[in-house]
Design a protein around this motif. Structure first.
Motif, PDB file in Angstrom:
ATOM      1  N   THR A  72      51.346  34.597  50.440  1.00  0.00           N
ATOM      2  CA  THR A  72      52.339  35.584  49.607  1.00  0.00           C
ATOM      3  C   THR A  72      51.588  37.124  50.033  1.00  0.00           C
ATOM      4  OG1 THR A  72      52.694  34.205  47.864  1.00  0.00           O
ATOM      5  CG2 THR A  72      53.208  36.325  47.214  1.00  0.00           C
ATOM      6  N   SER A 116      40.939  48.042  38.653  1.00  0.00           N
ATOM      7  CA  SER A 116      41.899  48.766  38.733  1.00  0.00           C
ATOM      8  C   SER A 116      42.908  49.571  37.616  1.00  0.00           C
ATOM      9  CB  SER A 116      43.029  48.176  39.759  1.00  0.00           C
ATOM     10  OG  SER A 116      42.355  47.244  40.861  1.00  0.00           O
ATOM     11  N   ALA A 130      38.328  38.802  33.420  1.00  0.00           N
ATOM     12  CA  ALA A 130      38.609  37.286  33.064  1.00  0.00           C
ATOM     13  C   ALA A 130      37.798  36.596  32.919  1.00  0.00           C
ATOM     14  CB  ALA A 130      39.879  36.884  34.106  1.00  0.00           C
ATOM     15  N   SER A 170      47.766  44.407  37.091  1.00  0.00           N
ATOM     16  CA  SER A 170      47.110  45.708  37.803  1.00  0.00           C
ATOM     17  C   SER A 170      48.100  45.588  39.159  1.00  0.00           C
ATOM     18  CB  SER A 170      45.981  46.133  37.618  1.00  0.00           C
ATOM     19  OG  SER A 170      44.872  45.182  38.386  1.00  0.00           O
ATOM     20  N   ARG A 171      48.098  44.574  40.028  1.00  0.00           N
ATOM     21  CA  ARG A 171      48.295  44.754  41.426  1.00  0.00           C
ATOM     22  C   ARG A 171      49.159  43.464  41.643  1.00  0.00           C
ATOM     23  NH1 ARG A 171      44.206  43.899  44.587  1.00  0.00           N
ATOM     24  NH2 ARG A 171      42.564  43.611  42.682  1.00  0.00           N
ATOM     25  N   SER A 172      49.700  43.501  42.718  1.00  0.00           N
ATOM     26  CA  SER A 172      50.276  42.426  43.538  1.00  0.00           C
ATOM     27  C   SER A 172      51.070  41.343  42.768  1.00  0.00           C
ATOM     28  CB  SER A 172      49.119  41.761  44.099  1.00  0.00           C
ATOM     29  OG  SER A 172      48.276  42.518  44.978  1.00  0.00           O
ATOM     30  N   THR A 180      50.033  40.045  49.518  1.00  0.00           N
ATOM     31  CA  THR A 180      49.450  40.887  48.390  1.00  0.00           C
ATOM     32  C   THR A 180      48.069  41.486  48.956  1.00  0.00           C
ATOM     33  OG1 THR A 180      48.117  39.062  47.775  1.00  0.00           O
ATOM     34  CG2 THR A 180      50.174  39.259  46.820  1.00  0.00           C
ATOM     35  N   LYS A 233      41.520  26.000  41.747  1.00  0.00           N
ATOM     36  CA  LYS A 233      42.884  25.912  41.601  1.00  0.00           C
ATOM     37  C   LYS A 233      43.421  24.536  41.040  1.00  0.00           C
ATOM     38  CE  LYS A 233      44.058  30.129  42.022  1.00  0.00           C
ATOM     39  NZ  LYS A 233      44.657  30.801  40.922  1.00  0.00           N
ATOM     40  N   TYR A 257      37.596  27.827  46.363  1.00  0.00           N
ATOM     41  CA  TYR A 257      38.808  28.267  45.800  1.00  0.00           C
ATOM     42  C   TYR A 257      39.646  27.060  45.322  1.00  0.00           C
ATOM     43  CZ  TYR A 257      43.443  30.777  45.915  1.00  0.00           C
ATOM     44  OH  TYR A 257      44.539  31.291  45.333  1.00  0.00           O
ATOM     45  N   ASN A 292      47.365  34.665  35.543  1.00  0.00           N
ATOM     46  CA  ASN A 292      47.463  34.958  36.935  1.00  0.00           C
ATOM     47  C   ASN A 292      45.979  35.625  37.435  1.00  0.00           C
ATOM     48  OD1 ASN A 292      48.846  36.246  39.466  1.00  0.00           O
ATOM     49  ND2 ASN A 292      47.794  38.102  38.565  1.00  0.00           N
TER      50      ASN A 292
END
Ligand code: NDP
Length: 256
Positions: A198, A50, A75, A25-27, A200, A169, A165, A101
């Motif tokens: 990036t 969103s 998700a 939906s975004r970025s 966003t 990943k 985080y 993503n």
């Protein structure tokens, strides 16, 4: 006649393919969805918070002559993720490309991390990827593509407070490596794109993170979502048929 005057024939490498982009939906996810659609794929996106932004992405793709749908699917909710895959297959007749993503960034210093944040991070970033991949693998046929969005933070910790985080990943990168062995014999490739900083909503250029990492960008600026989307588009394309198990870093030299 110069090259720039030469009439272009519209070559769409993903014609006939169906894609699902989680968190589209975004970025970065929205940029990936639009790029895959521009390359000819029918694209489903999932969203969580969103709906209006998701509808905008669908409207943009549709206005450009593409085919797109938006599906509400947190998700972190395995049932919703499985249903999104099934709906994509039902609408488009197949699932050829999955882009994992959807991701969030919670954390802080290790001593201060709230366990509920830990559970949510695992649910969205790791379980979401696992469930989507498992369900997609049940539907994909030869030529299928699974593309994960990792992070340059999985290999280079530029600042503190990101251990949670990085844990998620790093899990994606490890998952990717073994999956290659499971799915390679079926002609399905699995690769991870590791974006660097990036611009966003998650990590805006000019925001707090950029004050820290900005000086480390070899290329001297933040990435743009479309610059990550172009790497994903390559991996989704027939050009990448022999690329599997790769960690493609698109980070402006941040971790060089
Ligand atoms: P944003 O926060 O800007 O956008 C996140 C997207 O994911 C939104 O479309 C959001 O949709 C969706 N999303 C978030 N949570 C959920 C959920 N529970 N279920 C479904 N969708 C969800 O993030 P970025 O675009 O910056 O990041 C995209 C990916 O790239 C993430 O995996 C991130 O970790 C990774 N990344 C980003 C970097 C950066 O510098 N920006 C660097 C390295 C990796 P909605 O609002 O509808 O919930």
């Amino acid at each position: 006649m110069t090259a720039s005057q030469y009439p272009l024939t519209r070559h769409l490498p993903l014609t006939g393919k169906a894609a699902l982009v989680t968190g589209g939906s975004r970025s970065i996810g929205a940029a990936i969805a639009k790029r895959l659609a521009a390359d000819g794929a029918a694209v489903a996106i999932t969203y969580s918070a969103s709906p209006d932004k998701a509808a905008e992405v669908v409207a943009t793709i549709t206005a450009d002559g593409g085919l797109a749908i938006a599906i509400e699917a947190d998700a972190g909710n395995p049932g919703a993720v499985r249903a999104a895959i099934e709906r994509t297959v039902a609408e488009f007749g197949s699932l050829d490309i999955l882009v994992n993503n959807a991701g969030i960034a919670l954390g802080g210093p290790i001593e201060a991390i709230d366990f509920r944040d830990y559970e949510r991070m695992i649910a969205v970033n790791v379980t979401g990827t696992f469930v989507a991949t498992q369900e997609a693998a049940r539907h994909m046929t030869t030529g299928g593509r699974i593309i994960n969005i990792g992070s340059s933070m999985a290999r280079y910790a530029a600042f503190g407070g990101a251990s949670l985080y990085t844990l998620t990943k790093g899990a994606i990168a490890g998952f990717n490596r073994s999956l290659v062995r499971d799915l390679g014999p079926r002609g399905i490739t699995v690769n991870t794109v590791h974006p660097g900083p990036t611009d966003t909503d998650m990590n805006p250029d000019g925001g707090p993170v950029s004050q820290i990492v900005g000086p480390g960008m070899a290329i001297g600026r933040y990435g743009k979502p479309h610059e990550i989307a172009s790497v994903v588009a390559y991996l989704a394309s027939p050009e990448a048929s022999f690329v599997t198990g790769a960690d493609l870093i698109a980070d402006g030299g941040f971790t060089a």
